[in-house]
Design an enzyme around this catalytic site. Structure first.
Site, mmCIF file in Angstrom:
data_model
loop_
_atom_site.group_PDB
_atom_site.id
_atom_site.type_symbol
_atom_site.label_atom_id
_atom_site.label_comp_id
_atom_site.label_asym_id
_atom_site.label_seq_id
_atom_site.Cartn_x
_atom_site.Cartn_y
_atom_site.Cartn_z
ATOM 1 N N THR A 1 7.283 3.530 1.849
ATOM 2 C CA THR A 1 7.554 4.701 1.009
ATOM 3 C C THR A 1 7.241 5.973 1.794
ATOM 4 O O THR A 1 8.033 6.911 1.826
ATOM 5 C CB THR A 1 6.674 4.640 -0.268
ATOM 6 O OG1 THR A 1 6.887 3.387 -0.896
ATOM 7 C CG2 THR A 1 6.982 5.766 -1.223
ATOM 8 N N ARG B 1 -0.198 -12.380 0.154
ATOM 9 C CA ARG B 1 -0.289 -10.970 0.524
ATOM 10 C C ARG B 1 -1.590 -10.349 0.005
ATOM 11 O O ARG B 1 -2.205 -9.525 0.681
ATOM 12 C CB ARG B 1 0.946 -10.211 0.007
ATOM 13 C CG ARG B 1 2.161 -10.462 0.871
ATOM 14 C CD ARG B 1 3.464 -10.039 0.251
ATOM 15 N NE ARG B 1 4.571 -10.518 1.069
ATOM 16 C CZ ARG B 1 5.303 -9.762 1.897
ATOM 17 N NH1 ARG B 1 5.084 -8.484 1.972
ATOM 18 N NH2 ARG B 1 6.255 -10.301 2.631
ATOM 19 N N LYS C 1 3.364 1.949 2.824
ATOM 20 C CA LYS C 1 3.760 2.356 4.189
ATOM 21 C C LYS C 1 5.241 2.736 4.256
ATOM 22 O O LYS C 1 5.582 3.798 4.758
ATOM 23 C CB LYS C 1 3.470 1.219 5.193
ATOM 24 C CG LYS C 1 2.025 0.770 5.219
ATOM 25 C CD LYS C 1 1.808 -0.393 6.151
ATOM 26 C CE LYS C 1 2.544 -1.660 5.803
ATOM 27 N NZ LYS C 1 2.109 -2.314 4.548
ATOM 28 N N ARG D 1 7.130 -4.138 -7.834
ATOM 29 C CA ARG D 1 8.203 -4.077 -6.826
ATOM 30 C C ARG D 1 9.175 -5.239 -6.971
ATOM 31 O O ARG D 1 10.325 -5.163 -6.555
ATOM 32 C CB ARG D 1 7.583 -4.037 -5.420
ATOM 33 C CG ARG D 1 8.552 -3.620 -4.349
ATOM 34 C CD ARG D 1 7.894 -3.410 -2.995
ATOM 35 N NE ARG D 1 7.498 -4.670 -2.368
ATOM 36 C CZ ARG D 1 6.910 -4.773 -1.183
ATOM 37 N NH1 ARG D 1 6.649 -3.689 -0.489
ATOM 38 N NH2 ARG D 1 6.580 -5.954 -0.682
ATOM 39 N N ARG E 1 15.431 -8.511 1.588
ATOM 40 C CA ARG E 1 15.313 -8.190 0.158
ATOM 41 C C ARG E 1 16.580 -7.451 -0.272
ATOM 42 O O ARG E 1 17.296 -6.901 0.577
ATOM 43 C CB ARG E 1 14.120 -7.259 -0.078
ATOM 44 C CG ARG E 1 12.806 -7.921 0.145
ATOM 45 C CD ARG E 1 11.668 -6.909 -0.038
ATOM 46 N NE ARG E 1 10.421 -7.520 0.380
ATOM 47 C CZ ARG E 1 9.451 -6.887 1.009
ATOM 48 N NH1 ARG E 1 9.547 -5.594 1.281
ATOM 49 N NH2 ARG E 1 8.356 -7.525 1.363
ATOM 50 N N ALA F 1 0.830 -1.223 0.000
ATOM 51 C CA ALA F 1 0.000 0.000 0.000
ATOM 52 C C ALA F 1 0.856 1.262 0.000
ATOM 53 O O ALA F 1 0.389 2.338 -0.373
ATOM 54 C CB ALA F 1 -0.933 0.005 1.213
ATOM 55 N N ASN G 1 -3.663 5.876 -0.379
ATOM 56 C CA ASN G 1 -2.440 6.279 -1.071
ATOM 57 C C ASN G 1 -2.605 6.065 -2.579
ATOM 58 O O ASN G 1 -2.166 5.063 -3.126
ATOM 59 C CB ASN G 1 -1.245 5.480 -0.532
ATOM 60 C CG ASN G 1 0.046 5.813 -1.265
ATOM 61 O OD1 ASN G 1 0.176 6.871 -1.877
ATOM 62 N ND2 ASN G 1 0.998 4.893 -1.206
#
Ligand SMILES: Nc1ncnc2c1ncn2[C@@H]1O[C@H](COP(=O)(O)OP(=O)(O)OP(=O)(O)O)[C@@H](O)[C@H]1O
Ligand SMILES: Nc1nc2c(ncn2[C@@H]2O[C@H](COP(=O)(O)O)[C@@H](O)[C@H]2O)c(=O)[nH]1
Length: 210
Positions: free
Chosen positions: A31, A160, A29, A149, A56, A27, A183
């Protein structure tokens, strides 16, 4: 009169209120919180969670997460080291008492990036944060953001998205969040987030001056 003075004094002594950012994976967060921490250096501190998921590309141990084994995490939970913990998309996540205390000891606004299970568990504590839900404009856009992403396997992505459907429904329930921010346009979402937090931000900035 005395009560008002005492309550102001107490709230100043107690330090700034923490902020919980929650909402579906993807969503935005991280960023938003990274931008906040960059613009307001010396005001916010990130509560570094523990997780059993793999780092990651570009993530750093001790900065983004404390990356631990399932055994180590379970041992920490059994020792009472965690304020809350949850299983999300096949991995364990948790907020340690130390991670929040480290930030609060510096009188910074502690930001917690946690899922909905975490929100429910934090509500049982005396942390008293401002609860902010960051929501995507739609499931389609969320899926696109997560795919773009390029951090998830197809299996993790599907888990997810499933969790996101539940999260999006729950975020509509009154009383869970102080504010829900959609957002869509990043600039708009960021400026709404700043408006919500400006009182706490100003408190810390004033304290830093003295
Ligand atoms: N308003 C926006 N418009 C377009 N893309 C966005 C917007 N906000 C974030 N993104 C992008 O969407 C992706 C997901 O964002 P981000 O990683 O911040 O989500 P998150 O909520 O922190 O996810 P997770 O919970 O999995 O860590 C990133 O690639 C980010 O650059
Ligand atoms: N309950 C908790 N949830 C947490 C914590 N740290 C992160 N999270 C949430 O997990 C998902 C996935 O995160 P990702 O980094 O693997 O994409 C996301 O919703 C986070 O908010 C925690 O300590 N406790």
């Amino acid at each position: 009169m005395y009560l008002r003075v005492f309550s102001r004094l107490f709230s100043a002594m107690a330090g700034p209120r923490p902020v919980v950012l929650s909402g579906p994976s993807g969503a935005g967060k991280s960023t938003l919180l990274k931008r906040l921490m960059k613009e307001y250096e010396g005001v916010f501190g990130f509560s570094v969670s523990h997780t059993t998921r793999n780092p990651r590309l570009g993530e750093e141990n001790g900065k983004d997460y404390h990356y631990v084994s399932r055994e180590a995490m379970q041992e920490g939970i059994a020792n009472g080291d965690f304020i809350e913990n949850a299983e999300f998309s096949g991995n364990m996540y948790g907020t340690s008492k130390a991670s929040v205390q480290d930030v609060q000891a510096k009188n910074l606004i502690c930001i917690l990036d946690i899922d909905m299970q975490g929100v429910k568990n934090i509500k049982k504590t005396d942390l008293n944060p401002i609860y902010v839900s960051i929501q995507p404009p739609s499931m389609e856009i969320l899926e696109k953001r997560l795919r773009d992403r390029q951090t998830e396997s197809e299996e993790s992505l599907q888990k997810r998205l499933e969790a996101a459907r539940i999260d999006m429904e729950l975020s509509k329930e009154p009383g869970i969040f102080d504010v829900v921010i959609v957002n869509d346009d990043l600039e708009e979402a960021y400026s709404t987030l700043k408006e919500v937090l400006i009182e706490e931000i100003t408190k810390v900035q004033e304290a830093n001056k003295s």
